[in-house]
Design an enzyme around this catalytic site. Structure first.
Site, short mmCIF file in Angstrom:
data_model
loop_
_atom_site.label_atom_id
_atom_site.label_comp_id
_atom_site.label_asym_id
_atom_site.label_seq_id
_atom_site.Cartn_x
_atom_site.Cartn_y
_atom_site.Cartn_z
N CYS A 192 7.34 0.84 1.25
CA CYS A 192 6.43 1.85 1.82
C CYS A 192 6.21 1.59 3.31
O CYS A 192 6.24 2.51 4.12
CB CYS A 192 5.11 1.88 1.07
SG CYS A 192 4.15 0.34 1.10
N SER A 209 -4.62 1.09 -4.11
CA SER A 209 -3.34 1.79 -4.25
C SER A 209 -2.19 0.84 -4.55
O SER A 209 -1.05 1.26 -4.68
CB SER A 209 -3.04 2.58 -2.97
OG SER A 209 -2.83 1.71 -1.88
N PRO A 222 0.32 -3.33 -10.14
CA PRO A 222 0.99 -4.60 -10.48
C PRO A 222 2.39 -4.73 -9.89
O PRO A 222 2.79 -5.81 -9.45
CB PRO A 222 1.03 -4.57 -12.01
CG PRO A 222 -0.09 -3.67 -12.41
CD PRO A 222 -0.17 -2.63 -11.34
N ARG A 239 2.14 -5.54 -6.15
CA ARG A 239 1.67 -6.91 -5.95
C ARG A 239 2.75 -7.93 -6.31
O ARG A 239 2.86 -8.98 -5.67
CB ARG A 239 0.41 -7.15 -6.77
CG ARG A 239 -0.78 -6.31 -6.27
CD ARG A 239 -1.97 -6.37 -7.21
NE ARG A 239 -3.01 -5.45 -6.79
CZ ARG A 239 -3.98 -5.73 -5.92
NH1 ARG A 239 -4.04 -6.95 -5.40
NH2 ARG A 239 -4.88 -4.84 -5.58
#
Length: 315
Positions: free
Chosen positions: A132, A163, A166, A169
């Site tokens: 992103c 936002s 899992p 992260r």
């Protein structure tokens, strides 16, 4: 029922990114038809939402997708899981001749940013959407490098903790590595560095991105014009993409060199660019611009594939 003239697609990953992408395909796409939403958690909101919207689902992962009755008709699969899982997903899908669009930082296939190199990579069987932060910032690095040689580029992507699901992260390390490499490969910088910040602020803040480049001295108006032109290219598929303020410049000469990590003391023109990415709020609220720019870029790639290499292949 098959929609005439449309390419069937599937999505692996029923989290934030996969669910947002599914909604975009259903609401926006003229050339794509949702044929499968794949997850591993039967209780996930993404699978439940897909079922409510009439999309075939499986909670058995890639094996469940291959076993679905309509799998042989699916031409494109988006992978919105994790870099670690993508290797096997890609291997299975390639065996079946399925085009893969990778929204993880696995980078098995070539990096693709629609505003920079989409048409050059349409023949690749696996297209990687970088990250992103990469989708947001690398076009700005490229805009500067189109005018002057960029010695170093550093990007900082700040997204709301809410936002970051899992999958996001789990991909933090891969995010920094993949984005840093893509800054060089697509952005044209000699060296790149990427930083991601998960911001816990309440209320959640919209995605913000900062880009610093150190280049050879160049016409500042030419750089401004190049940046503005690139912003417009990205806005063609991510309407919420915009500059937060005017592009800033600072000149470093022999009397005041800039100490660049890994490169030592350098002279040249420092360009600072500040962005904001507002999401379309298809799944999470508008602050989740990090979702929107990834899913919008992936959708743009799939639509282009449907228009070109896959035209005439709809079932």
């Amino acid at each position: 029922m098959t929609q005439a003239g449309k390419i069937k697609v599937g999505i692996i990953g029923s989290g934030n990114i996969g669910t947002d992408l599914m909604i975009k395909v259903l609401r926006q796409s003229k050339g794509l038809e949702m044929a499968a939403m794949v997850g591993i958690d039967p209780q996930s909101d993404g699978l439940a939402r897909a079922q409510r919207m009439g999309v075939p689902t499986t909670a058995e992962g890639i094996d469940g997708l291959v076993a679905m009755p309509g799998f042989s008709d699916i031409r494109i699969v988006f992978d919105a899981t994790s870099a670690g899982a993508h290797e096997r997903h890609n291997a299975v899908l390639q065996e079946h001749g399925v085009q893969v669009i990778d929204l993880t930082p696995a980078a098995i296939g070539p990096y693709v940013i629609p505003s920079i190199n989409l048409d050059e990579k349409l023949d690749a069987t696996n297209i990687n959407m970088v990250t992103c932060g990469g989708q947001a910032t690398i076009p700005m690095v490229k805009a500067v490098s189109d005018v002057a040689k960029v010695h170093y580029a550093e990007i900082v992507a700040s997204i709301s903790s809410r936002s970051a699901g899992p999958g996001t992260r789990a991909n933090i390390d891969e995010f920094t590595e993949t984005t840093s490499k893509a800054i060089q490969v697509l952005g044209g910088a000699t060296r790149g560095k990427a930083i991601i910040i998960l911001n816990p602020a309440e209320p959640p803040l919209i995605m913000r991105d900062t880009i610093f480049t150190l280049s050879e001295p160049a016409d500042q108006d030419a750089i401004r014009d190049s940046v503005q032109a690139m912003v417009q290219k990205v806005q063609s598929y991510v309407p919420g993409y915009r500059l937060k303020q005017e592009v800033q410049f600072d000149l470093y000469d022999e009397s005041r060199p800039l100490n660049v990590p890994g490169l030592g003391k350098l002279t040249g023109l420092k360009t600072s660019i500040f962005l904001e990415v507002e999401g379309a709020a298809h799944y999470l609220p508008a602050y989740a611009g990090n979702l929107d720019i990834m899913t919008s870029a992936a959708l743009a790639c799939a639509e282009r594939l449907a228009e070109t290499r896959m035209s005439g292949m709809a079932v």
